[in-house]
Scaffold this active site. Sequence first.
Site, PDB file in Angstrom:
ATOM      1  N   LYS A  25       0.874  -1.177   0.000  1.00  9.92           N
ATOM      2  CA  LYS A  25       0.000   0.000   0.000  1.00  9.92           C
ATOM      3  C   LYS A  25       0.903   1.216   0.000  1.00  9.92           C
ATOM      4  O   LYS A  25       2.050   1.151   0.469  1.00  9.92           O
ATOM      5  CB  LYS A  25      -0.863  -0.006   1.269  1.00  9.92           C
ATOM      6  CG  LYS A  25      -2.101   0.830   1.186  1.00  9.92           C
ATOM      7  CD  LYS A  25      -3.286   0.066   0.609  1.00  9.92           C
ATOM      8  CE  LYS A  25      -4.494   0.950   0.466  1.00  9.92           C
ATOM      9  NZ  LYS A  25      -5.656   0.228  -0.057  1.00  9.92           N
ATOM     10  N   GLY A  59     -22.687   4.182  -2.039  1.00  7.83           N
ATOM     11  CA  GLY A  59     -21.791   4.726  -3.046  1.00  7.83           C
ATOM     12  C   GLY A  59     -21.624   3.718  -4.173  1.00  7.83           C
ATOM     13  O   GLY A  59     -22.557   2.984  -4.518  1.00  7.83           O
ATOM     14  N   VAL A  88     -20.083   0.851  -4.386  1.00 15.58           N
ATOM     15  CA  VAL A  88     -20.320  -0.555  -4.049  1.00 15.58           C
ATOM     16  C   VAL A  88     -21.747  -0.738  -3.516  1.00 15.58           C
ATOM     17  O   VAL A  88     -22.474  -1.633  -3.950  1.00 15.58           O
ATOM     18  CB  VAL A  88     -19.302  -1.052  -2.989  1.00 15.58           C
ATOM     19  CG1 VAL A  88     -19.578  -2.507  -2.621  1.00 15.58           C
ATOM     20  CG2 VAL A  88     -17.873  -0.902  -3.496  1.00 15.58           C
TER      21      VAL A  88
HETATM   22  P1  NAD Z   1     -17.887   5.531  -2.176  1.00 16.08           P
HETATM   23  O1  NAD Z   1     -17.079   6.676  -1.727  1.00 16.08           O
HETATM   24  O2  NAD Z   1     -18.324   5.438  -3.595  1.00 16.08           O
HETATM   25  O3  NAD Z   1     -19.223   5.426  -1.285  1.00 16.08           O
HETATM   26  C1  NAD Z   1     -19.245   5.586   0.085  1.00 16.08           C
HETATM   27  C2  NAD Z   1     -20.638   6.101   0.449  1.00 16.08           C
HETATM   28  O4  NAD Z   1     -20.720   6.129   1.877  1.00 16.08           O
HETATM   29  C3  NAD Z   1     -20.926   7.503  -0.055  1.00 16.08           C
HETATM   30  O5  NAD Z   1     -22.204   7.541  -0.675  1.00 16.08           O
HETATM   31  C4  NAD Z   1     -20.874   8.365   1.216  1.00 16.08           C
HETATM   32  O6  NAD Z   1     -21.747   9.470   1.159  1.00 16.08           O
HETATM   33  C5  NAD Z   1     -21.333   7.359   2.257  1.00 16.08           C
HETATM   34  N1  NAD Z   1     -20.897   7.668   3.616  1.00 16.08           N
HETATM   35  C6  NAD Z   1     -19.739   8.219   4.035  1.00 16.08           C
HETATM   36  N2  NAD Z   1     -19.734   8.354   5.377  1.00 16.08           N
HETATM   37  C7  NAD Z   1     -20.903   7.837   5.799  1.00 16.08           C
HETATM   38  C8  NAD Z   1     -21.486   7.677   7.085  1.00 16.08           C
HETATM   39  N3  NAD Z   1     -20.867   8.075   8.199  1.00 16.08           N
HETATM   40  N4  NAD Z   1     -22.705   7.118   7.160  1.00 16.08           N
HETATM   41  C9  NAD Z   1     -23.374   6.719   6.056  1.00 16.08           C
HETATM   42  N5  NAD Z   1     -22.865   6.860   4.815  1.00 16.08           N
HETATM   43  C10 NAD Z   1     -21.660   7.404   4.682  1.00 16.08           C
HETATM   44  O7  NAD Z   1     -17.066   4.227  -1.747  1.00 16.08           O
HETATM   45  P2  NAD Z   1     -17.182   2.770  -2.348  1.00 16.08           P
HETATM   46  O8  NAD Z   1     -16.224   2.634  -3.462  1.00 16.08           O
HETATM   47  O9  NAD Z   1     -18.614   2.421  -2.571  1.00 16.08           O
HETATM   48  O10 NAD Z   1     -16.601   1.904  -1.148  1.00 16.08           O
HETATM   49  C11 NAD Z   1     -17.375   1.689   0.020  1.00 16.08           C
HETATM   50  C12 NAD Z   1     -16.503   1.025   1.091  1.00 16.08           C
HETATM   51  O11 NAD Z   1     -16.028  -0.237   0.611  1.00 16.08           O
HETATM   52  C13 NAD Z   1     -15.271   1.820   1.481  1.00 16.08           C
HETATM   53  O12 NAD Z   1     -15.022   1.613   2.852  1.00 16.08           O
HETATM   54  C14 NAD Z   1     -14.162   1.174   0.669  1.00 16.08           C
HETATM   55  O13 NAD Z   1     -12.900   1.319   1.298  1.00 16.08           O
HETATM   56  C15 NAD Z   1     -14.599  -0.266   0.665  1.00 16.08           C
HETATM   57  N6  NAD Z   1     -14.115  -1.026  -0.499  1.00 16.08           N
HETATM   58  C16 NAD Z   1     -14.409  -0.603  -1.755  1.00 16.08           C
HETATM   59  C17 NAD Z   1     -13.955  -1.340  -2.845  1.00 16.08           C
HETATM   60  C18 NAD Z   1     -14.303  -0.923  -4.258  1.00 16.08           C
HETATM   61  O14 NAD Z   1     -14.110  -1.719  -5.191  1.00 16.08           O
HETATM   62  N7  NAD Z   1     -14.815   0.276  -4.473  1.00 16.08           N
HETATM   63  C19 NAD Z   1     -13.189  -2.500  -2.649  1.00 16.08           C
HETATM   64  C20 NAD Z   1     -12.920  -2.919  -1.330  1.00 16.08           C
HETATM   65  C21 NAD Z   1     -13.382  -2.161  -0.265  1.00 16.08           C
END
Ligand code: NAD
Length: 367
Positions: free
Chosen positions: A92, A194, A196
């Site tokens: 990382k 978001g 995912v």
């Molecule tokens: P994203 O930024 O697209 O979506 C996150 C969503 O969570 C947003 O809509 C945001 O408004 C909301 N949010 C933030 N704080 C919040 C809170 N306190 N309460 C409620 N909602 C809140 O992120 P993503 O790509 O959808 O990823 C979501 C999670 O999954 C993250 O923790 C990320 O690290 C993890 N993740 C993502 C991937 C991927 O492929 N995108 C892979 C592994 C892990």
Amino acid sequence: MTIATNVLEKDKNLLFGHMTNMGHEQVVFCHDQETGLKAIIAVHSTVLGPALGGTRMWNYANDAEALNDVLRLSRGMTYKASISGLNLGGGKAVIIGDAKTEKTDDLMRKFGSFVDSLSGRYITAEDVGMTTHDMEMVKMETNHVTGIPESMGGSGNPSPVTAYGVYMGMKAAAKTRWGSDALEGKKVLVQGIGHVGEVLVDHLTKEGALVTVNDISLERMEEVAKKYNADFLEGDAIYDADMDIYAPCALGATVNSDTLKRLKCSVIAGAANNQLADEEIHGKMVMDKGILYAPDFLINAGGLINVYSELEGYNREEALAKTEHIYNVTLEIFNLSKTEGITPNQAAKHMAEKRIADKVAGLGLIK
Ligand code: NAD
């Protein structure tokens, strides 16, 4: 280097102490006077293959906080790759600074040249605070970057594949808890809709689950709730809500001493990284409460599986098929947890560590 000196004065074994405790191979501090770049690249393990993991840009309060984050995240990538059966190690990178005001194309290119200097021991990708454009800058300096846009011959957005893996892990948890993996009629709360979260909501509503969504953005909640005919719930009232499955898809550490007093679910299965505020303490508390926890680094590995596929010549069908296998591994982990009397998180870590140890033994590597 005043801050680092002070930190080292307080904890004289800060660097090698942490690396020894956590088993890191290499930590690279990158600095460039002209662009202001301050980055740390952590290579946790290359036993199974090159260390792959995204680059995060964050306004860390100090160097020690940045170091702690990169060491923890890179070790997590080793576990994630290992348990997913990928020939990848874990790494990382963190860039210290405000992604909105301090990031420039030159800074990203300089970072790319540092990645290149590791000759493929570390492969980078997008993470928090990074954009597709930033990765294009990195790619100008190194080939050791993945998760690039489809228009550049890459695998594009990994989130739908991540969501599919989370869905598979959730079904395996349902099978273990209720004897059937059908989610029809199950009350599922998805926190964070978001990239995912929304795709997960799509899978769940298609199967007839009763979905409630939650997000800090009211606009987003209303939009998604309407689109999928789901309910929505604002704020932290979610932790008191009546639900079968809690799916954290926003932030880490939402499973903690406070929320565990309130959560009434039977299963926790979501995409967010590091859901347990303290792996040992809260992993045990979850188990004692009779909640089945699907380890995050196992069920959210779809995105990593997707970018890994890009390294081998991208094929989305293959990536999805590999991701589907998360279902079987999750079942295996719950069995192991039951027979060994350990938490699912510990069981998943043991499985990941065993694959690495077997490789070390098989290759006759010095451990
Ligand atoms: P994203 O930024 O697209 O979506 C996150 C969503 O969570 C947003 O809509 C945001 O408004 C909301 N949010 C933030 N704080 C919040 C809170 N306190 N309460 C409620 N909602 C809140 O992120 P993503 O790509 O959808 O990823 C979501 C999670 O999954 C993250 O923790 C990320 O690290 C993890 N993740 C993502 C991937 C991927 O492929 N995108 C892979 C592994 C892990």
